[in-house]
Design a protein around this motif. Structure first.
Motif, PDB file in Angstrom:
ATOM      1  N   GLU A   1       0.875  -1.168   0.000  1.00  0.00           N
ATOM      2  CA  GLU A   1       0.000   0.000   0.000  1.00  0.00           C
ATOM      3  C   GLU A   1       0.906   1.210   0.000  1.00  0.00           C
ATOM      4  OE1 GLU A   1      -3.667   2.272   2.296  1.00  0.00           O
ATOM      5  OE2 GLU A   1      -2.871   0.421   3.162  1.00  0.00           O
ATOM      6  N   GLU A   2       0.737   2.069  -0.990  1.00  0.00           N
ATOM      7  CA  GLU A   2       1.544   3.284  -1.057  1.00  0.00           C
ATOM      8  C   GLU A   2       0.847   4.402  -0.300  1.00  0.00           C
ATOM      9  OE1 GLU A   2       3.067   6.598  -4.266  1.00  0.00           O
ATOM     10  OE2 GLU A   2       2.925   4.514  -4.960  1.00  0.00           O
ATOM     11  N   THR A   3       1.598   5.089   0.542  1.00  0.00           N
ATOM     12  CA  THR A   3       1.083   6.251   1.253  1.00  0.00           C
ATOM     13  C   THR A   3       1.938   7.458   0.917  1.00  0.00           C
ATOM     14  OG1 THR A   3       2.431   5.717   3.196  1.00  0.00           O
ATOM     15  CG2 THR A   3       0.179   4.875   3.166  1.00  0.00           C
ATOM     16  N   GLY A   4       1.383   8.628   1.131  1.00  0.00           N
ATOM     17  CA  GLY A   4       2.118   9.843   0.803  1.00  0.00           C
ATOM     18  C   GLY A   4       1.321  10.710  -0.145  1.00  0.00           C
ATOM     19  N   PRO A   5       1.979  11.414  -1.025  1.00  0.00           N
ATOM     20  CA  PRO A   5       1.265  12.363  -1.881  1.00  0.00           C
ATOM     21  C   PRO A   5       0.421  11.694  -2.969  1.00  0.00           C
ATOM     22  CG  PRO A   5       3.597  12.306  -2.460  1.00  0.00           C
ATOM     23  CD  PRO A   5       3.447  11.498  -1.198  1.00  0.00           C
ATOM     24  N   LEU A   6       0.721  10.434  -3.301  1.00  0.00           N
ATOM     25  CA  LEU A   6       0.037   9.717  -4.389  1.00  0.00           C
ATOM     26  C   LEU A   6       0.049  10.570  -5.658  1.00  0.00           C
ATOM     27  CD1 LEU A   6      -2.962   8.003  -2.546  1.00  0.00           C
ATOM     28  CD2 LEU A   6      -0.708   7.063  -3.077  1.00  0.00           C
ATOM     29  N   HIS A   7       1.250  10.912  -6.056  1.00  0.00           N
ATOM     30  CA  HIS A   7       1.468  11.748  -7.236  1.00  0.00           C
ATOM     31  C   HIS A   7       2.129  10.898  -8.310  1.00  0.00           C
ATOM     32  CE1 HIS A   7       3.281  14.819  -9.821  1.00  0.00           C
ATOM     33  NE2 HIS A   7       2.397  15.663  -9.315  1.00  0.00           N
ATOM     34  N   PRO A   8       1.730  11.066  -9.581  1.00  0.00           N
ATOM     35  CA  PRO A   8       2.314  10.237 -10.649  1.00  0.00           C
ATOM     36  C   PRO A   8       3.839  10.266 -10.701  1.00  0.00           C
ATOM     37  CG  PRO A   8       0.436  11.452 -11.489  1.00  0.00           C
ATOM     38  CD  PRO A   8       0.682  11.969 -10.097  1.00  0.00           C
ATOM     39  N   ASP A   9       4.446  11.413 -10.371  1.00  0.00           N
ATOM     40  CA  ASP A   9       5.893  11.563 -10.497  1.00  0.00           C
ATOM     41  C   ASP A   9       6.645  11.434  -9.185  1.00  0.00           C
ATOM     42  OD1 ASP A   9       5.554  12.080 -13.241  1.00  0.00           O
ATOM     43  OD2 ASP A   9       5.111  14.183 -12.810  1.00  0.00           O
ATOM     44  N   VAL A  10       5.913  11.225  -8.094  1.00  0.00           N
ATOM     45  CA  VAL A  10       6.541  11.109  -6.778  1.00  0.00           C
ATOM     46  C   VAL A  10       6.030   9.843  -6.100  1.00  0.00           C
ATOM     47  CG1 VAL A  10       6.915  12.175  -4.524  1.00  0.00           C
ATOM     48  CG2 VAL A  10       6.650  13.622  -6.557  1.00  0.00           C
ATOM     49  N   ILE A  11       6.896   8.848  -5.970  1.00  0.00           N
ATOM     50  CA  ILE A  11       6.487   7.601  -5.320  1.00  0.00           C
ATOM     51  C   ILE A  11       6.614   7.767  -3.818  1.00  0.00           C
ATOM     52  CG2 ILE A  11       6.993   5.145  -5.037  1.00  0.00           C
ATOM     53  CD1 ILE A  11       7.959   5.110  -7.921  1.00  0.00           C
ATOM     54  N   GLY A  12       5.519   7.525  -3.112  1.00  0.00           N
ATOM     55  CA  GLY A  12       5.497   7.682  -1.668  1.00  0.00           C
ATOM     56  C   GLY A  12       6.074   6.471  -0.954  1.00  0.00           C
ATOM     57  N   GLN A  13       5.713   6.335   0.292  1.00  0.00           N
ATOM     58  CA  GLN A  13       6.165   5.207   1.105  1.00  0.00           C
ATOM     59  C   GLN A  13       5.475   3.931   0.644  1.00  0.00           C
ATOM     60  OE1 GLN A  13       8.458   5.201   3.687  1.00  0.00           O
ATOM     61  NE2 GLN A  13       8.213   2.981   3.766  1.00  0.00           N
ATOM     62  N   GLN A  14       6.253   2.906   0.325  1.00  0.00           N
ATOM     63  CA  GLN A  14       5.698   1.617  -0.084  1.00  0.00           C
ATOM     64  C   GLN A  14       5.686   0.696   1.125  1.00  0.00           C
ATOM     65  OE1 GLN A  14       7.965   0.221  -3.491  1.00  0.00           O
ATOM     66  NE2 GLN A  14       6.641   1.317  -4.893  1.00  0.00           N
ATOM     67  N   ASN A  15       4.505   0.475   1.663  1.00  0.00           N
ATOM     68  CA  ASN A  15       4.351  -0.339   2.864  1.00  0.00           C
ATOM     69  C   ASN A  15       3.927  -1.749   2.477  1.00  0.00           C
ATOM     70  OD1 ASN A  15       4.719   1.936   4.758  1.00  0.00           O
ATOM     71  ND2 ASN A  15       2.805   2.660   3.850  1.00  0.00           N
ATOM     72  N   ILE A  16       4.781  -2.723   2.761  1.00  0.00           N
ATOM     73  CA  ILE A  16       4.454  -4.117   2.448  1.00  0.00           C
ATOM     74  C   ILE A  16       3.227  -4.539   3.249  1.00  0.00           C
ATOM     75  CG2 ILE A  16       5.247  -6.499   2.732  1.00  0.00           C
ATOM     76  CD1 ILE A  16       8.061  -5.512   2.058  1.00  0.00           C
ATOM     77  N   ILE A  17       2.285  -5.203   2.583  1.00  0.00           N
ATOM     78  CA  ILE A  17       1.074  -5.663   3.248  1.00  0.00           C
ATOM     79  C   ILE A  17       1.029  -7.186   3.250  1.00  0.00           C
ATOM     80  CG2 ILE A  17      -0.253  -3.574   2.799  1.00  0.00           C
ATOM     81  CD1 ILE A  17      -1.541  -4.949   0.411  1.00  0.00           C
ATOM     82  N   ALA A  18       0.320  -7.736   4.225  1.00  0.00           N
ATOM     83  CA  ALA A  18       0.217  -9.188   4.364  1.00  0.00           C
ATOM     84  C   ALA A  18      -1.103  -9.536   5.035  1.00  0.00           C
ATOM     85  CB  ALA A  18       1.386  -9.742   5.181  1.00  0.00           C
ATOM     86  N   VAL A  19      -1.630 -10.691   4.670  1.00  0.00           N
ATOM     87  CA  VAL A  19      -2.897 -11.140   5.247  1.00  0.00           C
ATOM     88  C   VAL A  19      -2.735 -11.420   6.740  1.00  0.00           C
ATOM     89  CG1 VAL A  19      -3.733 -12.106   3.079  1.00  0.00           C
ATOM     90  CG2 VAL A  19      -2.389 -13.546   4.627  1.00  0.00           C
ATOM     91  N   SER A  20      -3.870 -11.507   7.410  1.00  0.00           N
ATOM     92  CA  SER A  20      -3.898 -11.716   8.852  1.00  0.00           C
ATOM     93  C   SER A  20      -3.554 -13.155   9.216  1.00  0.00           C
ATOM     94  CB  SER A  20      -5.304 -11.417   9.374  1.00  0.00           C
ATOM     95  OG  SER A  20      -6.231 -12.345   8.809  1.00  0.00           O
TER      96      SER A  20
END
Length: 265
Positions: free
Chosen positions: A136-155
């Motif tokens: 899940e990417e968090t941050g500005p969610l801008h096409p030219d700026v990649i935000g924080q990429q947070n690895i996700i996993a099932v419960s």
């Protein structure tokens, strides 16, 4: 397939489509038309579809493209293709509930291996990276700026206290009857392919769908869930849900964390 190029293209196009959708969503009024199957379609569906389709065809001209809003693409045959729902959850969009998404996926040999699900009204974006890991990417969610990429996993669910997510617009008695076979701690409703993503992040454990869906509704969420360690199986026999079917229609299915002890239909 160049997976890095695919990741970058899907992310960029999903964000651009989200901007177009939100421009129309912010208007005081917008037209709602009915398609041949009586399902609603808006200018947002059509504008997002045009943008995504043009972008994908420019970068991947030799890859089969299937998209909900172009009926001529529904006769395509193959088990490896790009598949798009430019605005999943049109009813949520029309009623201004926010639970709508942009879905873009890549299916290989009948299996969704890469996908992006972007919920522009909620500012949440999930996708599979080039290496197949879902984030899940968090941050500005801008096409030219990649935000924080947070690895996700099932419960790691407690089968004596499960978290269930179900459809907001398509809930029925058959769904409730199946859910009642489980010991449920909490249940939430969500629209569109966000339900897959809630399982992928561990916010829910299981999503049963006893109702009609099409492959463009599910492929992107399916890919995100798989990349987070989850599974999607057919409701009746618990075999893996596959893609590239003749009419692109899905059977009933269950999306879940593999540690959930599935009940029989």
């Amino acid at each position: 397939m160049d997976y890095k190029q695919l990741e970058e293209s899907m992310r960029r196009l999903a964000l651009a489509a989200g901007d177009v959708i939100m421009d129309i969503y912010g208007q005081d009024d917008f037209d709602v038309k009915s398609k041949s199957d009586d399902s609603p379609v808006t200018a947002a569906d059509e504008a997002a579809d045009a943008l995504i389709s043009e972008g994908l065809r420019a970068v991947f001209p030799d890859v089969m493209l299937v998209t909900e809003e172009q009926s001529e693409s529904h006769t395509a045959k193959g088990d490896t293709f790009l598949i798009v729902d430019p605005l999943d959850g049109t009813k949520e969009f029309i009623h201004r509930r926010g639970d709508f998404t942009v879905n873009i996926a890549y299916v290989e040999n009948g299996v969704p291996t890469r996908g992006v699900v972007y919920a522009p009204a909620k500012k949440r974006m999930f996708y599979t990276r080039a290496d197949g890991q879902s984030i899940e990417e968090t941050g500005p969610l801008h096409p030219d700026v990649i935000g924080q990429q947070n690895i996700i996993a099932v419960s790691k669910p407690d089968n004596k206290a499960l978290y269930v997510v179900a459809s907001k617009s398509h809930r029925d008695q058959a769904t409730d009857d199946y859910i009642n076979k489980y010991k449920v701690r909490d249940m939430k409703s969500a629209g569109s392919s966000l339900k897959f993503c809630l399982i992928a992040t561990g916010e829910a454990d299981i999503y049963p769908r006893v109702g009609r869906t099409m492959e463009w509704d599910t492929a992107a969420g399916h890919a995100v869930l798989t990349g987070a360690g989850g599974r999607v199986v057919c409701f009746d026999n618990h075999e893996e849900l596959t893609y590239g079917k003749d009419d692109f229609a899905n059977p009933f299915f269950i999306a879940y964390s593999p540690d959930v002890e599935l009940k029989e239909a």
